[in-house]
Design a protein around this motif. Structure first.
Motif, PDB file in Angstrom:
ATOM      1  N   SER A 136      49.868  32.191  70.046  1.00 56.13           N
ATOM      2  CA  SER A 136      50.068  32.430  68.610  1.00 56.13           C
ATOM      3  C   SER A 136      51.343  33.192  68.292  1.00 56.13           C
ATOM      4  O   SER A 136      51.334  34.129  67.487  1.00 56.13           O
ATOM      5  N   ASP A 189      44.744  31.541  62.646  1.00 52.78           N
ATOM      6  CA  ASP A 189      45.640  32.677  62.858  1.00 52.78           C
ATOM      7  C   ASP A 189      45.934  33.408  61.551  1.00 52.78           C
ATOM      8  O   ASP A 189      46.312  34.584  61.559  1.00 52.78           O
ATOM      9  N   PHE A 196      51.671  28.606  62.419  1.00 52.95           N
ATOM     10  CA  PHE A 196      51.268  28.840  63.802  1.00 52.95           C
ATOM     11  C   PHE A 196      51.087  27.521  64.564  1.00 52.95           C
ATOM     12  O   PHE A 196      51.795  27.262  65.525  1.00 52.95           O
ATOM     13  N   SER A 212      51.239  36.739  69.892  1.00 52.06           N
ATOM     14  CA  SER A 212      51.860  36.997  68.595  1.00 52.06           C
ATOM     15  C   SER A 212      53.338  37.367  68.799  1.00 52.06           C
ATOM     16  O   SER A 212      54.104  36.572  69.337  1.00 52.06           O
ATOM     17  N   ASN A 250      42.263  42.859  62.763  1.00 54.70           N
ATOM     18  CA  ASN A 250      41.995  41.748  63.669  1.00 54.70           C
ATOM     19  C   ASN A 250      40.501  41.452  63.787  1.00 54.70           C
ATOM     20  O   ASN A 250      40.093  40.619  64.579  1.00 54.70           O
ATOM     21  N   SER A 290      47.739  28.084  69.972  1.00 52.53           N
ATOM     22  CA  SER A 290      47.528  28.746  68.682  1.00 52.53           C
ATOM     23  C   SER A 290      46.037  28.754  68.385  1.00 52.53           C
ATOM     24  O   SER A 290      45.267  27.968  68.953  1.00 52.53           O
ATOM     25  N   SER A 310      47.872  29.259  58.811  1.00 55.98           N
ATOM     26  CA  SER A 310      47.540  28.965  60.209  1.00 55.98           C
ATOM     27  C   SER A 310      48.126  27.635  60.639  1.00 55.98           C
ATOM     28  O   SER A 310      48.702  27.514  61.731  1.00 55.98           O
ATOM     29  N   HIS A 363      43.192  35.414  64.621  1.00 54.51           N
ATOM     30  CA  HIS A 363      44.375  35.907  65.322  1.00 54.51           C
ATOM     31  C   HIS A 363      43.989  37.069  66.235  1.00 54.51           C
ATOM     32  O   HIS A 363      43.277  37.980  65.832  1.00 54.51           O
TER      33      HIS A 363
END
Length: 467
Positions: free
Chosen positions: A161, A259, A322, A135, A6, A255, A318, A362
């Motif tokens: 997201s 992402d 997302f 997520s 991440n 979002s 993305s 993300h």
């Protein structure tokens, strides 16, 4: 691995995963009493249904809670853990008594049920709970919202997201196929055994061997929690063909603009994956009616270098997996509850594989909101986050609209948190220009299931197989 993938500071101790994980972490103001009746925030962590924990250092809510108290709006913050991977989502419809569906989602419901009975003892108001999911946690909340459940779990929902479209659910039959496939990997030979016998042998396996399968959990449809039949498609959800969520007062759907960072970073470390542009082009041409349009939108050619192709393909991930999915959920539910739509475009400030502050990656949205690393940010950057965070605190505590409501069919309002300048309200129409507009137009050209074809047929196929 979760902090590094991440692009967050990696001074985070690893945690052993265990089925004995069903606990809550409750953060309360020092002067809270059972009579305080403070608003409650319940956080459901992400991790693709197979890793993570609400106790991770980067989810530390102290900054969030302190700012709320400094604003005169104290609250109670609760982080929830739930079973993951095989332990939370293995399922065999032919061994229902031993391998029921959606254990991880039922764990979340159990947590909300416990809180409704007990959070008052910690100074919280059981009738004023806002749930935040990121997520897989965001997808979990969407599934609970659309379940048709009559009794409320919470009053408001915030989904970062994560939608039922981003990680599609599976049918009972698909779960059964996976159950037998994973059993064979455990050297449980299934040919002459009933599913119940396979389940009995699987349960006797060393749990570490089950975790080592690295099975990514998937929710199961046609169940109490997910009553709809078959996969949740962008077309079906965007058309509003979802269960009523009458008990939900309002929701925020959001979002990040990149992402796909999670795939970009993890794939950089996979030496078996190369020739990204060529494999993506091959899949696009096999699946789409108009593949050249997609390749033109993202500037992908066979000569595109691996690093550049990875950046562009993950931008496509993305946009379609997302942003487009979040937009479909907003459009499909906006007439059922007050809905607020957001694009988080504030670049990740930490060093790593991706250029600092260029990509809104993300998980950075929820980490920025909770504030674990705020002391490592520049003053101007931190102040922008604090102003944005204040909107969420007012929404959680007072139910105050964070920005203009998203109203389906008109000039829908959208909130954008950008790299440059202050956060601002825009019309969706003004955001859907250039690349995003071209992509959504292509989805329409591909037919009624065009968005799903782009996401499932092209992007997820490339992500999972690269062939």
């Amino acid at each position: 691995m979760d902090a590094k993938s991440n692009q967050l500071p990696d001074d985070v101790e690893e945690q052993d995963q265990s089925e004995q994980c069903l606990r809550l972490t409750i953060t309360v103001p020092k002067d809270a009493t059972p009579e305080s009746k403070l608003p409650v925030v319940v956080f459901i962590h992400g991790g693709a249904f197979f890793l993570g924990s609400g106790e991770r250092k980067y989810y530390d809510p102290l900054t969030f809670c302190t700012q709320a108290s400094d604003m005169g709006k104290p609250l109670v913050f609760v982080s929830v853990n739930y079973r993951l991977g095989a332990l939370g989502f293995f399922h065999s419809p032919h061994a229902e008594g031993l391998m029921p569906a959606n254990n991880g989602l039922h764990d979340q419901i159990t947590a909300f049920t416990w809180l409704s009975r007990n959070i008052g003892g910690f100074g919280g108001d059981e009738d004023n709970i806002t749930a935040i999911g990121q997520s897989a946690g965001g997808e979990s909340l969407s599934l609970h919202n659309m379940s048709g459940r009559r009794m409320p779990l919470y009053k408001r929902a915030i989904m970062f997201s994560g939608t039922p479209l981003t990680m599609p659910d599976k049918t009972h039959s698909e779960h059964q196929d996976n159950f037998l496939e994973q059993a064979n990997k455990l050297h449980i030979y299934t040919e002459n055994l009933s599913s119940m016998q396979v389940a009995e042998r699987m349960i006797k396996c060393d749990v570490s061997k089950i975790r080592d399968l690295a099975y990514v959990g998937s929710p199961c449809v046609d169940t109490e929690i997910i009553p709809h039949r078959g996969h949740a498609t962008q077309r079906i959800i965007a058309a509003g063909k979802v269960s009523q969520i009458s008990w939900l007062e309002s929701q925020i759907i959001s979002s990040c603009s990149y992402d796909g960072s999670i795939s970009n970073i993890m794939m950089r470390g996979d030496d078996s994956r190369k020739d990204h542009a060529k494999s993506f082009i091959k899949i696009s041409r096999e699946v789409l009616n108009n593949p050249e349009t997609l390749l033109q939108i993202y500037g992908i050619e066979e000569t595109t270098t691996d690093e550049e192709a990875l950046e562009k393909i993950c931008q496509f991930e993305s946009d379609i997996g997302f942003f487009s999915a979040a937009l479909a959920v907003a459009k499909g539910t906006a007439d059922k509850t007050s809905t607020y739509f957001q694009l988080f475009d504030l670049g990740n400030p930490f060093p790593g594989p991706l250029e600092q502050k260029r990509f809104a990656s993300h998980t950075w949205d929820i980490v920025a909101l909770l504030g674990a690393y705020e002391d490592r940010l520049s003053i101007d950057y931190a102040e922008k986050i604090r102003e944005w965070r204040a909107r969420y605190i007012k929404y959680i505590v007072d139910g105050e609209a964070p920005w203009a409501r998203f109203k389906k069919g008109g000039k829908e309002s959208m909130f954008v948190v950008p790299n440059e300048g202050p956060a601002k309200e825009l019309t969706l129409e003004s955001v859907l220009e250039g690349r995003l507009k071209d992509l959504l137009d292509l989805a329409k050209e591909e037919g009624s299931d065009g968005a799903d074809k782009l996401w499932e047929g092209v992007c997820r196929r490339w992500l999972m197989k690269g062939e």
